[in-house]
Design a protein around this motif. Sequence first.
Motif, PDB file in Angstrom:
ATOM      1  N   PHE A   1      32.830  32.105  36.566  1.00 18.42           N
ATOM      2  CA  PHE A   1      33.234  33.056  35.522  1.00 18.42           C
ATOM      3  C   PHE A   1      33.314  32.352  34.166  1.00 18.42           C
ATOM      4  N   LEU A   2      33.900  31.141  34.145  1.00 18.84           N
ATOM      5  CA  LEU A   2      34.030  30.404  32.884  1.00 18.84           C
ATOM      6  C   LEU A   2      32.718  29.709  32.507  1.00 18.84           C
TER       7      LEU A   2
ATOM      8  N   ARG B   1      31.941  27.757  45.421  1.00 17.88           N
ATOM      9  CA  ARG B   1      32.699  28.735  46.195  1.00 17.88           C
ATOM     10  C   ARG B   1      33.939  29.222  45.459  1.00 17.88           C
ATOM     11  N   ILE B   2      34.184  28.717  44.245  1.00 13.55           N
ATOM     12  CA  ILE B   2      35.341  29.185  43.472  1.00 13.55           C
ATOM     13  C   ILE B   2      34.840  30.122  42.367  1.00 13.55           C
ATOM     14  N   PRO B   3      35.054  31.436  42.514  1.00 14.52           N
ATOM     15  CA  PRO B   3      34.509  32.398  41.542  1.00 14.52           C
ATOM     16  C   PRO B   3      34.915  32.116  40.099  1.00 14.52           C
ATOM     17  N   TYR B   4      36.157  31.677  39.871  1.00 11.00           N
ATOM     18  CA  TYR B   4      36.641  31.479  38.502  1.00 11.00           C
ATOM     19  C   TYR B   4      35.846  30.389  37.765  1.00 11.00           C
TER      20      TYR B   4
ATOM     21  N   VAL C   1      40.643  23.056  35.873  1.00  6.58           N
ATOM     22  CA  VAL C   1      39.514  23.053  36.816  1.00  6.58           C
ATOM     23  C   VAL C   1      38.976  21.626  36.980  1.00  6.58           C
TER      24      VAL C   1
END
Lengths: 139, 172
Positions: free
Chosen positions: B32-33, B26-29, B74
């Motif tokens: 992304f990585l 649920r965390i887009p970043y 993260v």
Amino acid sequence: MASDLHGLAKSMIDALPHSRALGLKLVGIGDGTAEMTLPYDERLIGDPETGVIHGGAVSTLMDTCCGAAVMGHGAAALVATIDLRIDYMRSAAPRHAITARAECYHVTRSVAFARATAVDGQGSGLVATAVGAFNVEWA
Amino acid sequence: MPTRRPESFRFPGRGRDAVLNALADRIPYISFLGISFERHGDELTAVLAFDGKLIGNPRLPALHGGVTAAFLEVAAIIELSWTCYREDFEGTASRGESAGADAMPRLPKTIDFTVDYLRPGLPRDAYARARVNRSGRRYASVHVEAWQDSRSRLFAQATGHFLMAAPTDAPK
């Protein structure tokens, strides 16, 4: 001279694939200072409930901006981060770009010291501050 | 050699992985990585899958210092959030009650984060493991280490302090 430096630094930063992926933009550079913006992007959200950008993206902005300030101090063949500390004062406002201003405040033959602040143009005060040491090979 | 008890004896393993995946997905970043998590018992390893867009200096080439910092942050946040979740809810899960998606782990907020770059990040997968050294009611201190080819040859390490989110089910 200043515009040459700006063009050189801009082309160097634009050539960094990850800076391009984040859409980092060099706004200004010169005399040991640099200013960069990180546009708001939903792919960078770290808190899905608030839409706030992840701290990691702010770290990249701060690291790149401090590195640019070192380049703004003098021609460098290599700038590599030794360490970087980021303090987060408050969450950045969702849907707004974050702007960092960095200053390279001391250099030695092989090390440059830089610090940066970040604002979002919303609310009061700073979003984050950073301080770091950089390994430099002067050109 | 002690007999290995099936994990489901205490914690339903599928439940753990479901919560972990829901937390990261649920965390887009994180997507992304290109970061994923591998779980072995209560030990989490964050995996950064190499991609060209993670490169900083294309001449070396090396991972962008910001990517390394982000990967470590993260890994620290997920480890902390997941540790708190287990403390909060696995007591419930072990009694056979469901700690479902409505009881999602809380996300701590970073107060400060200090990254020590030990050597350049090579253009290949990277791994990170975090350790919660202090976990109080108000803030936590987390240390995290990242490596590539060899666990004993770290390419970066970091220490961060995190503000704990208020418990969602705090007694009134």
